[in-house]
Structure formats: structure tokens, C-alpha cells
Design an enzyme around this catalytic site. Structure first.
Site, PDB file in Angstrom:
ATOM      1  N   TYR A 440      80.414  59.391  19.052  1.00  0.00           N
ATOM      2  CA  TYR A 440      80.806  57.784  18.533  1.00  0.00           C
ATOM      3  C   TYR A 440      81.491  57.983  17.473  1.00  0.00           C
ATOM      4  CZ  TYR A 440      75.499  56.840  18.248  1.00  0.00           C
ATOM      5  OH  TYR A 440      74.191  56.577  17.628  1.00  0.00           O
ATOM      6  N   GLU A 441      81.944  56.452  16.789  1.00  0.00           N
ATOM      7  CA  GLU A 441      82.372  56.071  15.293  1.00  0.00           C
ATOM      8  C   GLU A 441      83.769  57.733  14.978  1.00  0.00           C
ATOM      9  OE1 GLU A 441      81.568  53.387  14.783  1.00  0.00           O
ATOM     10  OE2 GLU A 441      79.698  53.247  15.868  1.00  0.00           O
ATOM     11  N   GLY A 442      84.242  57.816  16.178  1.00  0.00           N
ATOM     12  CA  GLY A 442      85.213  58.636  16.127  1.00  0.00           C
ATOM     13  C   GLY A 442      84.620  60.558  16.336  1.00  0.00           C
TER      14      GLY A 442
END
Lengths: 598, 598
Positions: A440-442
Site C-alpha cells: 500500500y501507498e504505492g
């Protein structure tokens, strides 16, 4: 039963001995952060983490979150009360400006504390973690009225925040997003669409939830240039600040995930919900990136957190589990077997994790200090230089600390043998929880591309050249220091490798961008190895300074730092050559097969 | 939804093109295994795996096993019927001698089939998998009467088997075990004690369960020299072969595990249960090792299986998921985005997994062929030479294919981004299931120690010298073959590294055994890299032979083999230098810290 003890001494070693935090008392908030104050704050955070948050970690995983038929969501037993203790301690606002109810203390302290709280209960800490992102976005892009309406409540934690980016058909490629916003003529918009993977999207801990939502205003351009950011509160806020109507935004389902079961990951349905533009029209991605960059540091931090708690439990188990005899003869002859910590292969695992955790902690706090300088220094040149490094370090910190955090949670689990595979021992949870941090978050492949495709070349390579120079200068300055020669020799070798790989990209990726993509993950790890090696060299220097100053109370502690530094340099650092060799093979073999051949 | 397609072409390529199975028709059972017969058998196995076993994999994980209050255990819905199809197909006895109801076909075929069935449903296949171990032990160590009583039922699958080694306080160090056996004077014993982690310990698939149990006969020596192996059937068997009294052995609990939820992992309580000695008194470990060695190959196979199914799903997702644009310009300009398989970093993951899987399959079948030669060849020298390699290869195969199998399941999951973390996509299950393979049948650290501490020096290093010679000769023989030069150059480099590391152990580990332990895991992987590289060199040679022979139907297929071989040599093989460098740093830094300092 799992255990957790916040590594207070290690935090203080980095803040005081390595970073010399007291040297920065020209920065707002730093004058208040005296060594005594810092020790008191991390001590309190340790207590909260160990006594309040950690006891709910395993039960929260087992119980998970429940969505009821009316769309409400219950968090696991005890979460509400623990959250209340966290927010009443003022932890959410530790580094937030005082005018919005915060304490204005250094962000570096916020990160030091965050390591403990996330280690103790990552799922629970995600709720206020998302709020932090919302606070950051509103602080930077909100109007004064928006700040007044939302910030005090978010900072005191009576409301929470979320980030709404992903849709079923788009995650990384936000240009594809379809959620639409229709202007109502009164400054508000009606937001409609579906968002997925929304952490803390619905829960029972706060009076209101402030969703920050990416959507496309009717008629806006296609792609990323037509995306705007909106504030969509669960309950609309009246003029007087009290809560009004329920906004038609609701949780349609909660995801059935591999881990972080204590956090409600929601499908959020927006059905003409009222939203308010934040930041400029069609500039939503810029505004979102304020949250995103801070969130990426927060995720890197989670990687470190889980690796630390996994390490502690593995070390305890290795000291207690009696099995087999040392290869060099019995070490506990009075017992039927030796504790498994006598076995080199067990120590290899423990030393590897330890070497990454200690350097990872230094890297995290070093980066957080850059963030403070970038945002608070009165000197524009200092601000810019720090911001350059912050931008460069963020994808490395996120990608490397989470890849390694997961790998090391697995390594720690392995120390337990079969017992590690049984949920009751807690090691499985650390592995399952850590797994999301790589995504997550890239996802980490995106971090690697951000590093190679964007951050390297930004401003003519200013940031990367500055960092290479800083590390090179460190090696040079310590060249004639006998005690440092071992460390700087290995660091210099790593630095040469990352510089050569950077050069290779310059020569080979301009004409053929696939060569950059093909080497990006290796490059991110190569860079990470060197930066962590730099942290170890700095820590070795600080440890030697402490020993030279006759710090007898910490003599063993400081000597152990030097042993771990040596371990890192000898056994971990040589990986830079492999990473460089891989990068230099380029993209050819990986691009050759037809898609159908896979 | 997850998919699985058995890689029949790859199996046939290894069996026919690389191993040239028809050359071994002097071995019993091989004459029947004509190329047509082989193709028919693997085709049938593929069908069973894809259509019967695989559809229950996800549901089995979600549902898990249930222990009822009366100690009985229910397996997931459909498992019983699928097991019946498996056993009615005669798959259990594929390689078992015909006199006990088997088909006497090559063990190499059994492994080829096993890859598919385990990929399709690892949890389900563990039930007959444990039976295989019991069959092996009884075949080698059982009396004629024991063979007659148990083998036909086990081979037809109406009864199943288990291995009972671990106790709460001992796993690796079996010398500590406490389960006791009291002779009854009639040739039988009363067995009492508790065993844990017993896979398939209780279930509802078969009429009887034949437990093979390690226990200590009253008065036997302490440590590993006082351990015997017993047959303890769930239902005692009457003279006429029918089932008699229920033996007091029962499932006290089933473990709550990270994965393999479809398999019942039991705590087994023996309460004066009647048992029968198998093999010699106090020689139980020898007998158990017959099961163990075969089981270790079976676990290495599972590592490959899971990596293969994870790879297939990742490749499918990468072809279908539309997100972002190729770095070298749009590849699907008619769509809003390109499939993510255009991105080099995605291909890096896919190619890495693929390169290991194809070589891992060759390594598995090559090793299985050694097993057939070792057990079936009429020539004693051939038997011994093959047995040497089998012993050496077993820990490498188990350790490397499972470490990599897990790592690559994680890598495949990463291709899915956030969707990989959601259980419905199946990727989480592959990761959770694969995790156990690194642990059971001897954790991989134990495999590494077995390799370095036992197998290397056995018979004066005869096995390792023979294998180094075989690989060296291969390089030499192909030295002037231009098409092979690229592959042999890299292989030779890897061979030099593993030879140098072996020499380093000889010089540094005799006086200081910790140096062997400290380098053992790196050595196992170093050796694995070289053996897999050797497999790639052999596959490259076979592919070139096929192309030279004008095999136009497989032209693309064979060319892709060469690309993947190149990828392995360029990007994976250079890791040997890193592993060697780590080994040569020795044990000092890892042994220096006091146990309390961790």
C-alpha cells in the site's frame, strides 16, 4: 506469548549520539525538545505501547472487524478504549502546530514514537495514522475555514481521516479514475462513485470521519490532469461546528484480507455525497501527494516496527528454547540441551534483522529530521537541501524498510520452527501484517520507479549528487581514523557501486527507458544498502566517540553497536556488487518473450 | 478467480529432452514407461489436478478442518470425494512395487505427477503424501507380516499413514523425546505420550490411520540412541485383516495455523495405545529417516508446486490488468492503458520465478531419477553413485526449492498489488501455504547443516567431488560449442565459487565448527544456484538440439527456453559470488554478542 519492549535506548542513541538533536534548536519546536523532554516523551510512548496497545494486538487480529447490515463497522474489543487513551495522551498532535491544538514538537519525535505504537499494534495505529495524512493535506492545501472546521477535531482525535484513491479498475494509474463530482453552484459538489481498499473507511472510534476523496469534476480533462481532491465528511458539519446530516457515503463491505485484521479496509460507496474542493481544481494529485509522501514514510516506519517486534520475539525464543548442542561443545551442560541461540545459523538470522533494524531506525529518524528542516528551517538553502534529500529518501525508505521488514518477519518466524506457523505464537500475524506494507501507498515496484524515473533526474540530479557527496565526504573525513577504516572501506565500495549504477542509467536508459525499469528494484535496494551502510558508519563513529569519552554505563552497549556495524559491513554490504551487476544486464532478456509465452 | 494449468510440456521436455528417460529402460518399471505412456500418465494427472483437486483448493482453505467434541475431525467439503478419485485412479501406488498393489512405475513419474497434484491442492495432497512416507518406511523396515498387513491397504488408499516425531519440547532434537513404550511380552508395546504437529493425524477420509510413532522403550538409553519406531494403528487389525478395537490414540486438538488449513494438523495423545515395533529396537531414527528423506523430496516438490501456481496466476493477472503505459510508448493504444506485463519490473518478477521453476522442475526430476537408479539399478556402482548424489541433493532440493518457492509466491502476490492481499484472489493462500514448506520435515537451517555438517564430508567427500566433476566435465565438453559458451561461462564461474567455499570450510571449519554453521545457509543456496544453473545449461543444450533437429512445432517454445536460460545466467547466477563472500567472513561477528544482548 508474544512480548514487546520499546527500544528506548536505541532511539535515544540515534537522536542524541548520532543525529545530535540538540544542535537543531534553531528550528521551531526543537528548543522545547531537550534531552530530558525527549527521554520523558519516548518513555511515555513506550509505556502506552507496551501496556495499552500491545495487549490488544493478537486479539484484534483474531477477532477482526465486523460490518453490520446497517453499514456500521465494529472494531475489535478494546480498540475503542485504547484509541481513547492514545488520543487523550495528545499523541496525534505531537508535531502539529499549536494553533490547531497540537504540541508543535519535532516530527522526528513523532516518528520515534510511531515506531513503538505501530510495533505494538499496527492495525489499531492505522486509524490515527490515516488521520495524520488528512491533517497534513488540510494543513497545506485547506482554506482557513477548512482548517478551522476540521483540524482541531482531527488533531484531538475526536474525528478521524481517510484517503480515498483506489477504484476497482485503478490503483497505481489514477488517471483512469471515474468517481465524479458535480458542482452544485454553492461551492459544494455531489460526489458519486466507488472506492476500494479504504483503510479506516468506517469504524466506531470517532464521532465523524473526514474522507479525502479523489474525483473528476464533470467536464474535467481525462487522465491525471482532471482529478480534484474533495473533503467528504461522514456527517456534514454545521456552521457552529456541530454535526449535521449524515452524508450518503457508506461502507459497502469490508475486505477479507491476509492480515491487519484489526483495521477495517472498506469498499466505500459515494452516492451523491456532499463534498468540498480542497486545493485547486484539477490539481488533486498534487494535494494527494502531500498525504502520500508522509504516508510513505509512515509505511516505511511500519516495516521497521514489525521487524523489531518480530526480532524481539525471535531473540526471546532463541534464548529460551532448549534444543540440540552447540557445535563447539555444550554451553548449558546442566541442561539436556543448549538454548538454540548458541547455533550460528540462528544468530545469523538475529544479527541480520538487528543490523537492518538499527540502521533502519537511524535512517527513519535521519529522514524525519530532514523533513523538519525542510518544513521549519528559517534558511531557504537549508530547507531546499533537506527537501531534496527527503524526496530522494522517501521511496528508498518505503521500499527497502518494508521489503526487508517483511523478509525479516519471515526470518524471525523461522527461528520458531513449527511453532512459528501456529497463530498463537504471534509470528504469523507479524508476517501477515508486514506483507501489506510492501503494497500500500504505492507498491514497492512503484517506489523503485519513482526513485529511478523521477527522483534521480529531478533538478538535474541535484539531490542524488548532494547525497553521494555527503557520503563520500564522510568517508574522506574519516579516512585517517584507524578505528573507522574498516567501516569506511566497505561504505566506499558500496558508494562506488551505486554511483556506477547511476552512471549506467544515464548512459543506457535515456535512449531505452526499459533499461531503467528493468533495474529499478535492484537500484532501490542497492541505494538502500548504501544509505543503511552510511547509517552504520555514523553509528560506529558515535559509538566510538562514546567509548572514547569513557561512557562506562554504556560500554557493552556501545561495543555491541560496533560488532553489529561490522556484521553489516562484512555480510550485508557486499550485496551492492550483485545489485549493480544485475542492473548492468539491462532489459533485453526480460522483454524478449511474447506476453502469451508467460 | 485463481487458475491452474499443469505444465505438461515442461514436464515432457525435462523427461524426454533433458533426462532422456528412454535411455534407462534397463531399470525395472522403465520399460513400461514409454514416451506415449508417460504422456498419457501426465495428461491424466493434469486432468485430475485441474478438474478435481484444484476447484477445492480455495474453499478448503476458507473452510478448514473441524475437530468435534468426540475427537473426530471433518475435512473440508468435497475433500473426501476428491481423495476417492485420487485413490481410485491408482495414483498412490504409481511407483510402489506391484506385489503390494502398486504399478511399479518410475519414481520420477510419481514426482512429475506430484508437482501437479500439490500445486492444485497442497492441503488435500498431504493426506496421501503422508501415506507415501509410511509405505516407504514399511517397505524398507517392516517384517513380511507387517508388509502384508499394512501395505496393500495403504497403497490402495483405504488406509492412510502419519509420521509422529515432534513433541511439545522437542522437534529438531529428537534425543529429548519422552513418549514411552512398555513391552507387553506378546511382542506388542503400550505407547504413551503426546505428539504435536501431526499432519493428517485424524480425518474422515480413510477407514484406518496407520501412525508411525517414535518412542523410547522403557529402560532404553537416553538421547537418540534409545529411540524406536512403532506402528500404532487407529484401529487394531485382526488376523483376517479386518478392523478390530479402537486403539487409545486420539486427536486432542487441531492447530490453528497460518496456512494449509485443509490439512488437519493434530495434537495426538497416546494413552497406552498398542504399538508394534518396526525395524530394530533403538534404531528408530534410522527407520524414520527412510520416511524423512522421501518426505524431504516431497516438500521440495511442494515449494516448486506453489511457486508454479502462483506464477501462472501472476502471469494471467499481468496480461489482463490494464494500468499505466509502457515506458517505451503505448502498447495497447486502443485501450485506456497497457496491460501491466509491458512493465520491465513486472517481467523481472515473472522471469525470475519462471527461471527458478523450470530449473527447479529439472532438478526435482533429475534427483528423482537418481533415486530410481539408486534403488533399482542392477549395477552396484551405479546404485552407489546415484545414492551419493541423492543424499547430497536432498537437503539442497528441500531447502532451496522451498525458500525460493515461498519467496516467489510472495513475488507473484506482489504483481497483484492490493488485490494480492485480498483472500479471494488466492495469492494469499499460496503464500501462507508455501510458508510451511520452509519449516516442516526439518527447518531449512537444519537442511543447511545436514548438507555442510554431514553430506559434504560423507565417505571422504565422494558425493560432492563426483558432482563437481560432473558439472566441470559438462563445461569442459561444451567448451568449444559456440552456442553453449555463454551458459558454460557463467556456470563455470558459479562452480568455482562453490568449490572455493567448500575448500574454505575444509580449511576453516575443522578447528572451528561454528564457521561451518555460520556459512551453512549461504552454502546451501550457493550450491542450489550452481545446481539450478547446471540444469539450465542442460536445458539450453537440449533446446539447441531440438532447434538444430528442426523441431518446428516447438520452435518458439525452445527459443523461449534459451531466453530464460540467459536470464538465469545473467541475473541470478552472479549471486554465487555474494554467497561465497559471506561464507568467507566466518562466525566471528555473529558469535560475539552475549545472549542477553539480543
Amino acid at each position: 506469548m508474544p512480548v514487546y519492549k520499546a527500544p528506548v535506548n536505541d532511539t535515544l542513541f540515534v537522536l542524541n549520539d548520532v543525529l545530535g538533536l540538540e544542535r537543531y534548536n534553531n528550528l521551531p519546536g526543537y528548543a522545547d525538545a531537550t534531552p530530558d523532554m525527549i527521554e520523558a516523551i519516548v518513555g511515555e510512548a513506550a509505556k502506552l505501547s507496551e501496556e495499552v496497545l500491545f495487549p490488544l494486538n493478537y486479539s484484534g487480529d483474531q477477532e477482526g472487524c465486523v460490518r453490520h447490515d446497517d453499514g456500521t463497522v465494529s472494531t475489535p474489543k478494546g480498540f475503542k478504549e485504547a484509541y481513547r487513551a492514545y488520543r487523550e495522551g495528545g499523541w496525534l498532535g505531537l508535531a502539529v502546530p499549536e494553533e490547531f491544538g497540537g504540541q508543535g514538537l519535532p516530527y522526528v519525535l513523532h516518528c520515534a514514537v510511531g515506531e513503538y505504537t505501530s510495533a505494538a499494534n499496527m492495525s489499531l495505529m492505522m486509524y490515527p495514522g490515516l488521520t495524520q495524512g488528512a491533517i497534513a493535506a488540510i494543513l497545506v492545501h485547506g482554506t482557513d475555514a477548512q482548517k478551522q472546521t476540521y483540524l482541531p477535531k482531527l488533531v484531538e482525535g475526536s474525528w478521524s481521516g481517510t484517503m480515498n484513491l483506489t477504484e476497482p479498475h485503478c490503483g497505481t494509474d489514477l488517471g483512469l479514475l471515474r468517481t465524479k463530482a458535480v458542482p452544485q453552484g454553492d461551492g459544494s459538489y455531489k460526489i458519486s462513485g466507488q472506492k476500494i481498499f479504504i483503510s479506516a473507511g468506517e469504524h466506531d472510534m470517532t464521532d465523524n470521519i473526514v474522507h479525502l476523496v479523489l474525483a473528476r469534476i464533470e467536464g474535467a480533462p481525462e487522465g491525471t490532469k482532471g482529478i480534484s481532491l474533495f473533503i467528504v465528511p461522514k456527517f456534514l458539519v454545521k456552521e457552529d461546528g456541530s454535526l449535521g446530516d449524515r452524508n450518503p457515503v457508506s461502507c459497502g463491505a469490508i475486505e477479507h484480507k491476509m492480515g491487519i485484521h484489526g483495521n477495517a479496509t472498506c469498499v466505500m460507496n459515494y452516492d451523491e455525497a456532499t463534498g468540498f474542493l480542497i486545493g485547486a481544481e484539477n490539481k488533486g494529485l498534487n494535494a494527494m501527494f502531500v498525504m502520500m509522501n508522509e504516508a510513505r514514510l509512515g509505511v516505511g516506519l511500519q516495516g521497521l516496527s514489525i521487524a523489531e517486534i518480530a526480532y524481539q520475539n525471535a531473540a526471546n525464543y532463541a534464548r529460551e528454547r532448549i534444543q540440540g548442542r552447540s557445535l563447539s561443545g555444550p554451553k548449558a551442560p546442566d541442561k539436556k540441551a543448549d538454548p538454540i541461540i548458541v547455533h550460528p545459523d540462528i544468530r545469523r538470522s538475529l544479527m541480520t534483522i538487528r543490523a537492518f533494524n538499527e540502521a533502519g531506525r537511524a535512517f527513519l529518524l535521519w529522514t524525519a529530521l530532514k523533513s523538519d528542516i525542510a518544513h521549519r528551517s528559517p534558511d531557504e538553502k537549508d530547507r531546499q537541501a533537506a527537501d531534496d534529500i527527503l524526496g530522494l529518501a522517501t521511496p528508498i525508505l518505503k521500499g527497502v524498510l518494508t521489503d526487508k521488514g517483511f523478509e525479516h518477519a519471515v526470518m524471525a518466524q523461522q527461528v520458531f520452527g513449527g511453532h512459528g506457523y501456529i497463530e498463537e505464537h504471534g509470528m504469523s500475524q507479524y508476517v501477515r501484517d508486514a506483507r501489506i506494507t510492501m503494497i500500500y501507498e504505492g507498491a514497492n515496484g512503484i517506489q523503485a520507479l519513482d526513485l529511478v524515473g523521477r527522483k534521480l533526474a529531478l533538478n538535474g540530479g541535484r539531490a542524488v549528487m548532494a547525497l553521494f557527496k555527503e557520503i563520500g565526504d564522510f568517508c574522506e573525513e574519516n579516512r585517517n581514523d584507524e578505528q573507522m577504516a574498516f567501516y569506511t572501506k566497505h561504505l566506499k565500495k558500496g558508494l562506488n557501486d551505486v554511483q556506477a549504477a547511476t552512471m549506467w542509467f544515464m548512459q543506457n536508459a535515456m535512449a531505452k527507458p526499459d533499461n531503467a525499469g528493468a533495474g529499478s528494484t535492484d537500484y532501490m535496494h542497492l541505494f538502500g544498502l548504501v544509505v543503511l551502510g552510511y547509517m552504520w558508519a555514523k553509528m560506529a563513529k558515535a559509538a566510538q566517540a562514546g567509548l572514547a569519552a569513557g561512557d562506562s554505563a554504556r560500554e557493552d552497549y556501545l561495543k555491541n553497536k560496533l560488532v553489529t556495524a561490522r556484521f553489516y559491513m562484512e555480510r550485508i554490504m557486499p550485496e551492492t556488487a550483485l545489485r549493480k551487476a544485475r542492473i548492468e544486464t539491462g532489459a533485453d532478456t526480460m522483454m524478449e518473450l511474447a506476453a502469451e509465452a508467460f
